[in-house]
Motif scaffolding. Structure first.
Motif, PDB file in Angstrom:
ATOM      1  N   SER A  83      -0.614  13.162  16.085  1.00 19.08           N
ATOM      2  CA  SER A  83      -0.959  13.451  17.480  1.00 19.08           C
ATOM      3  C   SER A  83       0.196  14.028  18.288  1.00 19.08           C
ATOM      4  CB  SER A  83      -1.449  12.182  18.179  1.00 19.08           C
ATOM      5  OG  SER A  83      -0.373  11.312  18.465  1.00 19.08           O
ATOM      6  N   THR A 137      -5.244   0.597  28.002  1.00 16.58           N
ATOM      7  CA  THR A 137      -4.523  -0.186  29.012  1.00 16.58           C
ATOM      8  C   THR A 137      -5.429  -0.760  30.100  1.00 16.58           C
ATOM      9  OG1 THR A 137      -4.003   1.827  30.238  1.00 16.58           O
ATOM     10  CG2 THR A 137      -2.351   1.048  28.659  1.00 16.58           C
ATOM     11  N   TYR A 164      -1.239   8.591  14.827  1.00 12.67           N
ATOM     12  CA  TYR A 164      -0.114   8.592  15.759  1.00 12.67           C
ATOM     13  C   TYR A 164       0.880   9.706  15.416  1.00 12.67           C
ATOM     14  CZ  TYR A 164       4.470   7.014  17.455  1.00 12.67           C
ATOM     15  OH  TYR A 164       5.734   6.953  18.001  1.00 12.67           O
ATOM     16  N   LYS A 201       2.114   4.445  23.201  1.00 14.93           N
ATOM     17  CA  LYS A 201       1.462   3.768  24.327  1.00 14.93           C
ATOM     18  C   LYS A 201       0.129   4.444  24.682  1.00 14.93           C
ATOM     19  CE  LYS A 201       2.397   2.063  29.018  1.00 14.93           C
ATOM     20  NZ  LYS A 201       1.258   1.248  29.042  1.00 14.93           N
ATOM     21  N   LYS A 202       0.000   5.743  24.440  1.00  8.23           N
ATOM     22  CA  LYS A 202      -1.233   6.478  24.754  1.00  8.23           C
ATOM     23  C   LYS A 202      -2.415   5.992  23.910  1.00  8.23           C
ATOM     24  CE  LYS A 202       0.412   9.704  27.582  1.00  8.23           C
ATOM     25  NZ  LYS A 202      -0.006   9.804  28.964  1.00  8.23           N
ATOM     26  N   LEU A 227       1.763  12.258  20.291  1.00  7.08           N
ATOM     27  CA  LEU A 227       1.716  11.484  21.536  1.00  7.08           C
ATOM     28  C   LEU A 227       2.609  10.250  21.456  1.00  7.08           C
ATOM     29  CD1 LEU A 227      -2.172  11.454  22.043  1.00  7.08           C
ATOM     30  CD2 LEU A 227      -0.520  12.807  23.345  1.00  7.08           C
ATOM     31  N   LYS A 249      -7.456   2.966  22.772  1.00 10.70           N
ATOM     32  CA  LYS A 249      -8.074   3.870  23.748  1.00 10.70           C
ATOM     33  C   LYS A 249      -9.094   4.725  23.012  1.00 10.70           C
ATOM     34  CE  LYS A 249      -7.004   7.244  27.324  1.00 10.70           C
ATOM     35  NZ  LYS A 249      -7.644   6.564  28.447  1.00 10.70           N
TER      36      LYS A 249
END
Length: 118
Positions: free
Chosen positions: A50, A60, A47, A55-56, A52, A94
């Protein structure tokens, strides 16, 4: 360059990404996202590296995400709580994840992968 490919074999996007890696003759370490779910420490590192939004990293469109009602709950959860939740179930993450020495990509976008690897 070390390339870690974290994927779920039944996922069509993961299969497409794996084929792309093979076509481009890119050596990688293959890891099953459910059998060897990234740890809290690994996810925190991915995280942060990244750049990003957290939430990415959430799948989802996945059943577990929907069953847990996370669409409405994530906003009230701390970053640490979200990362702990992700590390508790690989199906929440994801996929695929592509990790190199200096890049973390979530999902498969051919242009992004080309830029990172070729």
């Amino acid at each position: 360059m070390h390339v870690l490919f974290i994927q779920y074999p039944s996922c069509s996007t993961c299969r497409k990404a794996k084929n792309w890696l093979a076509e481009h003759k890119i050596a990688f370490e293959d890891r099953h996202i459910v059998e060897s779910t990234p740890t809290l420490e690994e996810l925190t590192n991915f995280y942060q590296k990244s750049g990003l939004a957290l939430k990415k990293f959430f799948n989802t469109s996945g059943l577990v995400y929907k069953e847990l009602g996370l669409k409405d709950k994530l906003a009230s959860m701390s970053e640490k709580e979200q990362l702990e939740l992700l590390s508790s179930n690989g199906m929440l993450i994801k996929r695929p994840l592509l990790i190199t020495d200096n890049t973390v990509l979530v999902g498969f976008k051919e242009a992004d992968w080309s830029k990172a690897l070729i």
